[in-house]
Motif scaffolding. Structure first.
Motif, PDB file in Angstrom:
ATOM      1  N   GLU B  49      -8.237  80.266  55.260  1.00 52.65           N
ATOM      2  CA  GLU B  49      -6.864  80.036  54.791  1.00 52.65           C
ATOM      3  C   GLU B  49      -5.917  79.897  55.969  1.00 52.65           C
ATOM      4  O   GLU B  49      -5.042  79.029  55.978  1.00 52.65           O
ATOM      5  N   SER B  73     -11.505  75.167  44.943  1.00 54.18           N
ATOM      6  CA  SER B  73     -10.369  75.689  45.685  1.00 54.18           C
ATOM      7  C   SER B  73     -10.764  77.029  46.294  1.00 54.18           C
ATOM      8  O   SER B  73     -11.705  77.688  45.830  1.00 54.18           O
ATOM      9  N   ASP B  75      -9.085  79.640  46.007  1.00 57.57           N
ATOM     10  CA  ASP B  75      -8.814  80.627  44.956  1.00 57.57           C
ATOM     11  C   ASP B  75     -10.035  80.792  44.045  1.00 57.57           C
ATOM     12  O   ASP B  75     -10.379  81.903  43.649  1.00 57.57           O
ATOM     13  N   LYS B  78     -12.507  82.870  45.855  1.00 55.41           N
ATOM     14  CA  LYS B  78     -12.115  84.292  45.835  1.00 55.41           C
ATOM     15  C   LYS B  78     -12.490  84.961  44.527  1.00 55.41           C
ATOM     16  O   LYS B  78     -12.977  86.091  44.499  1.00 55.41           O
TER      17      LYS B  78
END
Lengths: 80, 80
Positions: B49, B73, B75, B78
């Motif tokens: 990031e 992505s 995200d 994660k």
């Protein structure tokens, strides 16, 4: 025999960045690189579409299209 | 001295395609290539990031991030 690599772009800043860094980094001993500016010739837009290009900059390598970041859609290039 | 190139991926099919074709095509005489699997180690996600990676696969080259197509992505990685 070298593998063909085609870089499609429209002269946009994102395109120039990709050309100067990604295309520049390709191994020219193994790849024959062709640069196509789809904004200069409308006939090149339909050829790019047929190759699978949705936006520029894009790199055709080994039969696959790799879209690199996003500069402009082909529709934008057509309209421009 | 070689330029550092870092390829960030998460093992997704789009990532593997980009690794096998785009990363493979880089000139290894000029670039030192590091492959980072962001899905294997959460600490690597925040480092990615900070480098500017929004999605994988992505290639860090000459200080710029080039997102290649779209696999997932960060995200998603994660949450996964």
């Amino acid at each position: 025999m070298k593998t063909k690599a085609i870089f499609y772009h429209a002269g946009c800043p994102v395109c120039i960045s990709a050309e100067q860094q990604v295309v520049e980094a390709l191994d020219k001993n193994r790849y024959e690189i062709e640069i196509i500016h789809v904004g200069e010739d409308k006939a090149k837009i339909s050829a790019a579409e047929q190759a699978g290009v949705k936006s520029v900059p894009a790199l055709l390598l080994g039969g696959n299209i790799f879209h690199i970041n996003f500069g402009a859609s082909l529709d934008d290039v057509k309209g421009g």
